[in-house]
Design a protein around this motif. Structure first.
Motif, mmCIF file in Angstrom:
data_model
loop_
_atom_site.group_PDB
_atom_site.id
_atom_site.type_symbol
_atom_site.label_atom_id
_atom_site.label_comp_id
_atom_site.label_asym_id
_atom_site.label_seq_id
_atom_site.Cartn_x
_atom_site.Cartn_y
_atom_site.Cartn_z
ATOM 1 N N SER A 26 -3.671 10.386 -3.163
ATOM 2 C CA SER A 26 -4.463 9.199 -3.477
ATOM 3 C C SER A 26 -3.770 7.961 -2.923
ATOM 4 O O SER A 26 -2.535 7.916 -2.831
ATOM 5 N N ASN A 27 -4.574 6.994 -2.524
ATOM 6 C CA ASN A 27 -4.022 5.720 -2.079
ATOM 7 C C ASN A 27 -3.732 4.878 -3.303
ATOM 8 O O ASN A 27 -4.556 4.790 -4.216
ATOM 9 N N PRO A 35 0.840 -1.198 0.000
ATOM 10 C CA PRO A 35 0.000 0.000 0.000
ATOM 11 C C PRO A 35 0.880 1.255 0.000
ATOM 12 O O PRO A 35 1.956 1.244 0.598
ATOM 13 N N LEU A 67 0.927 5.861 -0.551
ATOM 14 C CA LEU A 67 0.197 7.123 -0.670
ATOM 15 C C LEU A 67 0.939 7.985 -1.671
ATOM 16 O O LEU A 67 2.147 8.226 -1.518
#
Ligand code: AHR
Length: 639
Positions: A614-615, A586, A588
């Motif tokens: 945005s991720n 994950p 950013l």
């Protein structure tokens, strides 16, 4: 496709760009670049104190800026034209005059006052004084204002004095308080007033009026809105929040040229800027206006406390901007002693003389201090006395405080400074040229503090071209942060009203009511929001000469990848992060971009260029990416 982005708009854009990235050169106008970073090969440590703040009284940074006082010239200074920023009110049939009474003041420091002689007035026709504020007074709905004033009167009994915030156009009273002043001796009166459901505006002024014939002396009239952390004598909330978002690790104060003063008498004389406001004489600042000195030594330290910053204390070192120099040797001794006393005020236990003074001022606990800077820009000293002056301060400070790091403002011979402070003010290309400035710096020499720097493009605040120059420069700082231990942009703040600015290209702009961050401010926010504790072996090939990057990482937690494309065309880039491992990571993504270098934010259009976050999910160790034209991107990847 190597990564996906969950924000809808960006997802669509990115997908398109990714599919075309590999056949990109003529489409994007730039040959593809390749960035390889090996997360398993640590290169150098990154200083945890790399990003901080530098501040001084310039551009109405404190008075009319961060320091939340609303009254301008609260101590009634006057010149040939009369009392500055104050005006006489003679409503209806009233009649009054105002003068400075040089014989009457509430303290040794404030030994004069405004003498208001109301010859005739009544409830329908009050008379008094009007203050214009710092380009108006910000009045917000349902807000409490806290005021105080020193006064005395020749009137028998209590004289009702009305203090009111009044709308410039309509004359409507937006908030008011009644202050009964009594007696011929100076007393301090405190009051509060509350606005109702008014529209937020700065087109307002303050009135102090009486409704009968009387003589009233006034001094130190003060009014504060709510402040950050509700500190009395505190700071503006919106500006403190903007500074907090920069994650600053230190505050260099009190300047800059403001520390030096135009001459010795107008230097930052810390002893005159502590304790009750009524005991602070105020002084002319270097930058063409007078300082209220409400932002004194303790207030700087509280500012550090509020934002969890380390103080970097600059001490006056015997050189003033106008060229006055105190010779090293016995002449300089009193100034060295002043600096030692100042350090004791900051760090001493309450049982020491300095610590006791600080405790008297309301802060018994000592502050932590690691850095002291001796002077400012002493390379401008034509007498070339800094070697001697620095050595004298260095030896005295080290003798008493061996753990303090003592910063020199230029390279010196004689003693070896712990740290040297470099300053850079350049155009955009000039900053690109500095990106490799510290690549070959002697790692055995003094550490570097880039205590002032800025890309100077745009006024009053930097435009996108400046933000790109800044971001490029910061990649070089990060790459060399084993030797560059601290860096701070300057100037930090500017009041954008006409006459508010003395130095163009300032990070954050404001008027009485609002504030905004420049594109360069957002570049700082983005860079300081993600910083690893070490750099890794890495290299960039291909691409244009306006592409810059930095990779920092922290073991088992995150990778921070900074990418800058200062060119006017998109830049495809293939990124390999060896050691990241397979699977999904994950991340950013923060992205700041503009259509032209001149694009900017203003007080009326504050959000034209802001980071879009945005991720994203990084799959495996390879990313095919396209850096948009004129963009700054920070990718924070979880490991
Ligand atoms: O940041 C503005 C000024 O630039 C500082 O006061 C001084 O140190 C430098 O010359």
């Amino acid at each position: 496709m190597s990564h996906s982005i969950d924000n809808h708009t960006i997802y669509k854009t990115t997908t398109t760009l990714l599919l075309t990235a590999l056949a990109a050169s003529e489409l994007f106008g730039q040959p593809p670049a390749t960035l390889q970073a090996d997360l398993n090969r640590t290169k150098a440590p990154v200083s945890p104190t790399l990003y901080g703040l530098m501040t001084e009284e310039i551009n109405y940074s404190y008075d009319g800026g961060l320091y939340a006082e609303l009254i301008r010239n609260r101590t009634f200074r006057a010149d040939w034209s009369g009392i500055l920023n104050w005006f006489l009110i003679e409503n209806g049939t009233s009649s009054a005059k105002v003068s400075i009474d040089f014989q009457e003041g509430p303290s040794k420091a404030l030994s004069s006052s405004a003498r208001l002689e109301v010859v005739k007035a009544d409830a329908q026709s009050p008379a008094g004084l009007l203050n214009e504020g710092y380009w108006g007074f910000a009045v917000r709905p349902n807000t409490r204002y806290t005021g105080s004033l020193f006064a005395k009167t020749a009137a028998p009994g209590a004289l009702p004095v009305k203090v009111a915030l009044v709308a410039d156009q309509s004359g409507a009273v937006l908030a008011s308080a009644d202050v009964p002043v009594s007696g011929a001796a100076w007393k301090e009166y405190k009051f509060e007033m509350q606005s109702g459901s008014v529209a937020a505006s700065s087109a307002n002024h303050l009135e102090i009026t009486v409704d009968r014939a009387a003589t009233l002396w006034l001094q130190l009239v003060s009014l504060f809105p709510p402040t950050y952390h509700a500190r009395p004598n505190g700071n503006r909330i919106d500006l403190m929040e903007k500074l907090a978002a920069m994650h600053p690790s230190f505050l260099r104060f009190p300047g800059g040229n403001y520390l030096e003063g135009g001459n010795i008498a107008t230097r930052f004389d810390w002893k005159k800027m502590i304790g009750p406001l009524v005991d602070r004489p105020t002084h002319p600042s270097t930058w063409s206006y007078h300082s209220s000195d409400g932002m004194g030594l303790l207030e700087f330290l509280l500012w550090c406390e509020d934002l969890h910053m380390d103080p970097v204390l600059a001490v006056y070192a015997g050189y003033s901007l106008g060229g006055q120099v105190v010779k090293p040797g016995p002449d300089l001794d009193p100034f060295v002693k002043d600096a030692l006393d100042e350090i004791e005020y900051v760090t001493g236990q309450a049982s020491t003389k300095g610590g006791a003074l600080r405790a008297r001022d309301g802060h018994p606990a000592p502050f932590k201090l690691h850095y002291v800077e001796v002077g400012n820009e002493d390379n401008f000293d034509k007498s070339k006395s800094y070697d001697g002056r620095y050595a004298q301060f260095f030896q005295a400070i080290k003798a008493q405080y061996p753990d303090l790091q003592v910063i020199a403002t230029m390279p010196v011979t004689g003693v070896r400074p712990d740290v040297v402070d470099d300053h850079y003010y350049k155009r955009e290309q000039g900053m690109f040229d500095l990106v490799r400035q510290y690549d070959n710096t002697d790692r055995k020499g003094p550490k570097i503090f880039v205590g002032e720097w800025a890309t100077r493009e745009g006024t009053p605040t930097p435009n996108m071209g400046a933000a790109l120059g800044d971001a490029a420069f910061m990649t070089g700082l990060e790459r060399n942060s084993d030797v560059v231990v601290m860096a701070s942009y300057a100037p930090l703040l500017v009041n954008v009203n006409p006459g508010g600015m003395q130095w163009s290209t300032d990070l954050i702009g404001y008027d009485a009511l609002d504030s905004y961050g420049s594109p360069a401010y957002y570049a700082q926010v983005m860079f300081s929001s993600c910083l690893g504790d070490h750099t890794v072996e890495s290299g960039l090939s291909g691409g244009g000469d306006k592409v810059f990057y930095s990779v920092t990482a922290s073991a088992n937690s995150k990778v921070c990848l900074k990418l800058v494309n200062a060119a006017s065309t998109d830049q495809p880039i293939a990124i390999t992060l060896s050691g990241l491992g397979g699977g999904t990571h994950p991340a950013l993504l923060s992205s700041l971009k503009a259509n032209t270098n001149w694009a900017t934010n203003t007080i009326t259009h504050p959000d034209q260029i802001v980071p879009v976050r945005s991720n994203v999910a990084v799959q495996g160790e390879r990313l095919e990416h396209v850096l948009p034209a004129r963009s700054i991107q920070v990718l924070e990847i979880d490991r």
